[in-house]
Design a protein around this motif. Structure first.
Motif, PDB file in Angstrom:
ATOM      1  N   ALA A 120       1.019  -1.021  -0.072  1.00 48.53           N
ATOM      2  CA  ALA A 120       0.050   0.000   0.094  1.00 48.53           C
ATOM      3  C   ALA A 120       0.830   1.247  -0.148  1.00 48.53           C
ATOM      4  O   ALA A 120       0.608   2.189  -0.787  1.00 48.53           O
ATOM      5  N   ALA A 121       1.888   1.311   0.796  1.00 46.20           N
ATOM      6  CA  ALA A 121       2.923   2.599   0.842  1.00 46.20           C
ATOM      7  C   ALA A 121       3.479   2.543  -0.638  1.00 46.20           C
ATOM      8  O   ALA A 121       3.614   3.727  -0.974  1.00 46.20           O
ATOM      9  N   LEU A 122       4.108   1.459  -0.993  1.00 45.26           N
ATOM     10  CA  LEU A 122       4.674   1.536  -2.375  1.00 45.26           C
ATOM     11  C   LEU A 122       3.568   2.072  -3.427  1.00 45.26           C
ATOM     12  O   LEU A 122       3.913   2.998  -4.269  1.00 45.26           O
ATOM     13  N   ALA A 123       2.393   1.575  -3.516  1.00 48.09           N
ATOM     14  CA  ALA A 123       1.274   2.177  -4.461  1.00 48.09           C
ATOM     15  C   ALA A 123       1.164   3.686  -4.263  1.00 48.09           C
ATOM     16  O   ALA A 123       1.218   4.324  -5.384  1.00 48.09           O
ATOM     17  N   PHE A 124       1.113   4.058  -2.970  1.00 42.32           N
ATOM     18  CA  PHE A 124       0.875   5.450  -2.884  1.00 42.32           C
ATOM     19  C   PHE A 124       1.957   6.484  -3.287  1.00 42.32           C
ATOM     20  O   PHE A 124       1.990   7.057  -4.041  1.00 42.32           O
ATOM     21  N   TYR A 125       3.344   6.005  -2.859  1.00 45.79           N
ATOM     22  CA  TYR A 125       4.253   6.937  -2.983  1.00 45.79           C
ATOM     23  C   TYR A 125       4.746   6.872  -4.543  1.00 45.79           C
ATOM     24  O   TYR A 125       5.142   7.844  -4.970  1.00 45.79           O
ATOM     25  N   ARG A 126       4.786   5.877  -5.220  1.00 47.47           N
ATOM     26  CA  ARG A 126       5.165   5.503  -6.460  1.00 47.47           C
ATOM     27  C   ARG A 126       4.159   5.890  -7.407  1.00 47.47           C
ATOM     28  O   ARG A 126       4.553   6.790  -8.487  1.00 47.47           O
ATOM     29  N   ASP A 127       2.907   5.351  -7.179  1.00 51.77           N
ATOM     30  CA  ASP A 127       1.652   5.473  -8.335  1.00 51.77           C
ATOM     31  C   ASP A 127       1.037   6.795  -8.093  1.00 51.77           C
ATOM     32  O   ASP A 127       0.478   7.241  -9.164  1.00 51.77           O
ATOM     33  N   VAL A 128       0.713   7.241  -6.699  1.00 55.20           N
ATOM     34  CA  VAL A 128      -0.011   8.299  -6.448  1.00 55.20           C
ATOM     35  C   VAL A 128       0.901   9.611  -6.513  1.00 55.20           C
ATOM     36  O   VAL A 128       0.464  10.526  -7.012  1.00 55.20           O
ATOM     37  N   VAL A 129       1.773   9.742  -5.639  1.00 56.60           N
ATOM     38  CA  VAL A 129       2.532  10.846  -5.346  1.00 56.60           C
ATOM     39  C   VAL A 129       3.618  11.044  -6.823  1.00 56.60           C
ATOM     40  O   VAL A 129       3.967  11.896  -7.063  1.00 56.60           O
ATOM     41  N   GLY A 130       4.025   9.865  -7.273  1.00 55.32           N
ATOM     42  CA  GLY A 130       4.641  10.000  -8.492  1.00 55.32           C
ATOM     43  C   GLY A 130       6.312   9.848  -8.466  1.00 55.32           C
ATOM     44  O   GLY A 130       7.187  10.377  -9.113  1.00 55.32           O
ATOM     45  N   LEU A 131       6.773   9.255  -7.420  1.00 51.73           N
ATOM     46  CA  LEU A 131       8.192   9.050  -7.406  1.00 51.73           C
ATOM     47  C   LEU A 131       8.563   7.920  -8.061  1.00 51.73           C
ATOM     48  O   LEU A 131       7.694   6.998  -8.478  1.00 51.73           O
ATOM     49  N   THR A 132       9.940   8.089  -8.564  1.00 51.87           N
ATOM     50  CA  THR A 132      10.470   7.101  -9.473  1.00 51.87           C
ATOM     51  C   THR A 132      11.053   5.949  -8.681  1.00 51.87           C
ATOM     52  O   THR A 132      11.788   6.407  -7.678  1.00 51.87           O
ATOM     53  N   GLU A 133      10.770   4.659  -9.099  1.00 47.03           N
ATOM     54  CA  GLU A 133      11.447   3.669  -8.513  1.00 47.03           C
ATOM     55  C   GLU A 133      12.851   3.503  -9.062  1.00 47.03           C
ATOM     56  O   GLU A 133      12.820   3.230 -10.146  1.00 47.03           O
ATOM     57  N   ARG A 134      13.692   3.487  -8.180  1.00 45.74           N
ATOM     58  CA  ARG A 134      15.153   3.635  -8.523  1.00 45.74           C
ATOM     59  C   ARG A 134      15.814   2.145  -8.518  1.00 45.74           C
ATOM     60  O   ARG A 134      16.399   1.784  -9.481  1.00 45.74           O
ATOM     61  N   GLU A 135      15.589   1.365  -7.307  1.00 46.42           N
ATOM     62  CA  GLU A 135      15.950   0.125  -7.217  1.00 46.42           C
ATOM     63  C   GLU A 135      15.096  -0.718  -6.329  1.00 46.42           C
ATOM     64  O   GLU A 135      14.246  -0.097  -5.573  1.00 46.42           O
ATOM     65  N   ALA A 136      15.154  -2.149  -6.308  1.00 48.38           N
ATOM     66  CA  ALA A 136      14.123  -2.651  -5.277  1.00 48.38           C
ATOM     67  C   ALA A 136      14.874  -4.064  -5.117  1.00 48.38           C
ATOM     68  O   ALA A 136      15.697  -4.537  -5.962  1.00 48.38           O
ATOM     69  N   TYR A 137      14.978  -4.444  -3.797  1.00 43.27           N
ATOM     70  CA  TYR A 137      15.591  -5.807  -3.446  1.00 43.27           C
ATOM     71  C   TYR A 137      14.856  -6.642  -2.650  1.00 43.27           C
ATOM     72  O   TYR A 137      13.916  -5.935  -1.927  1.00 43.27           O
ATOM     73  N   SER A 138      14.728  -8.118  -2.701  1.00 44.67           N
ATOM     74  CA  SER A 138      14.033  -8.812  -1.955  1.00 44.67           C
ATOM     75  C   SER A 138      14.981  -9.981  -1.269  1.00 44.67           C
ATOM     76  O   SER A 138      15.860 -10.377  -2.121  1.00 44.67           O
ATOM     77  N   GLU A 139      14.785 -10.828  -0.414  1.00 41.90           N
ATOM     78  CA  GLU A 139      15.338 -11.712   0.178  1.00 41.90           C
ATOM     79  C   GLU A 139      14.534 -13.131   0.128  1.00 41.90           C
ATOM     80  O   GLU A 139      13.235 -12.833   0.308  1.00 41.90           O
ATOM     81  N   ASP A 140      15.031 -14.221   0.387  1.00 43.37           N
ATOM     82  CA  ASP A 140      14.259 -15.336   0.399  1.00 43.37           C
ATOM     83  C   ASP A 140      13.306 -15.447   1.535  1.00 43.37           C
ATOM     84  O   ASP A 140      12.221 -15.932   1.260  1.00 43.37           O
ATOM     85  N   ASP A 141      13.504 -14.685   2.517  1.00 45.79           N
ATOM     86  CA  ASP A 141      12.815 -14.882   3.744  1.00 45.79           C
ATOM     87  C   ASP A 141      11.586 -13.748   3.822  1.00 45.79           C
ATOM     88  O   ASP A 141      10.794 -13.586   4.734  1.00 45.79           O
ATOM     89  N   GLY A 142      11.301 -13.078   2.841  1.00 42.34           N
ATOM     90  CA  GLY A 142      10.071 -12.016   2.553  1.00 42.34           C
ATOM     91  C   GLY A 142      10.702 -10.787   2.832  1.00 42.34           C
ATOM     92  O   GLY A 142       9.717  -9.652   2.737  1.00 42.34           O
ATOM     93  N   ALA A 143      11.759 -10.406   3.118  1.00 42.31           N
ATOM     94  CA  ALA A 143      12.488  -9.030   3.225  1.00 42.31           C
ATOM     95  C   ALA A 143      12.506  -8.408   2.026  1.00 42.31           C
ATOM     96  O   ALA A 143      12.742  -8.755   0.890  1.00 42.31           O
ATOM     97  N   ARG A 144      11.816  -6.848   1.937  1.00 44.18           N
ATOM     98  CA  ARG A 144      11.578  -6.421   0.895  1.00 44.18           C
ATOM     99  C   ARG A 144      12.017  -4.559   0.948  1.00 44.18           C
ATOM    100  O   ARG A 144      11.641  -4.346   1.998  1.00 44.18           O
ATOM    101  N   VAL A 145      12.701  -4.204  -0.045  1.00 48.01           N
ATOM    102  CA  VAL A 145      12.693  -2.828   0.082  1.00 48.01           C
ATOM    103  C   VAL A 145      12.856  -2.149  -1.429  1.00 48.01           C
ATOM    104  O   VAL A 145      13.135  -2.951  -2.331  1.00 48.01           O
ATOM    105  N   HIS A 146      12.059  -1.087  -1.496  1.00 49.72           N
ATOM    106  CA  HIS A 146      11.858  -0.203  -2.604  1.00 49.72           C
ATOM    107  C   HIS A 146      12.628   1.046  -2.432  1.00 49.72           C
ATOM    108  O   HIS A 146      12.437   1.682  -1.442  1.00 49.72           O
TER     109      HIS A 146
END
Length: 135
Positions: free
Chosen positions: A17-43
């Motif tokens: 929900a936060a990603l959809a708001f800041y990226r898709d509504v506010v219009g910030l550009t996604e520069r990088e994204a990472y995820s780990e096998d245990d479900g850890a994620r960052v955008h």
């Protein structure tokens, strides 16, 4: 040594929900994204420019009164960070951001420093301001 980048890290239980708001509504550009096998994620999202605004508690309470009216904003947790995004039209941003999942805290309000500020609670729980410089 001079810093070359500012990263503000927001921890949220509802990353999608936060990603959809800041990226898709506010219009910030996604520069990088990472995820780990245990479900850890960052955008990592970026804006064209950023500033670091330092304010004492009296100024924060004053801004709360100006942007949200009354004696300040009731925060669900100790609020030490609020994000403010400059936009070309704060009233239009208010409509888009609420349609995109943010909860309005206060409508666009002209400030003594000649900006039009609208306050929201964004998905993920962060308080955010859309501001339009009037001069």
């Amino acid at each position: 040594m001079t810093a070359s980048q500012l990263r503000l890290v927001l921890e949220t239980d509802d990353l999608d929900a936060a990603l959809a708001f800041y990226r898709d509504v506010v219009g910030l550009t996604e520069r990088e994204a990472y995820s780990e096998d245990d479900g850890a994620r960052v955008h990592i999202l970026e804006v064209p420019t950023a500033t670091l605004e330092l304010a004492n508690p009296r100024q924060v309470r004053f801004i709360d009164r100006v942007e949200a009216g009354g004696e300040g904003v009731a925060h669900p947790y100790p609020l030490t960070v609020r994000i403010a995004f400059e936009v070309p039209d704060a009233a239009a941003a208010a409509e888009e951001w609420t349609a995109g999942g943010a909860t309005a805290v206060a409508p666009p309000t002209e400030t003594p420093w000649r900006s039009l500020n609208a306050r929201f609670e964004a998905p993920g729980g962060m308080q955010v301001t859309a501001f339009q410089e009037l001069d």
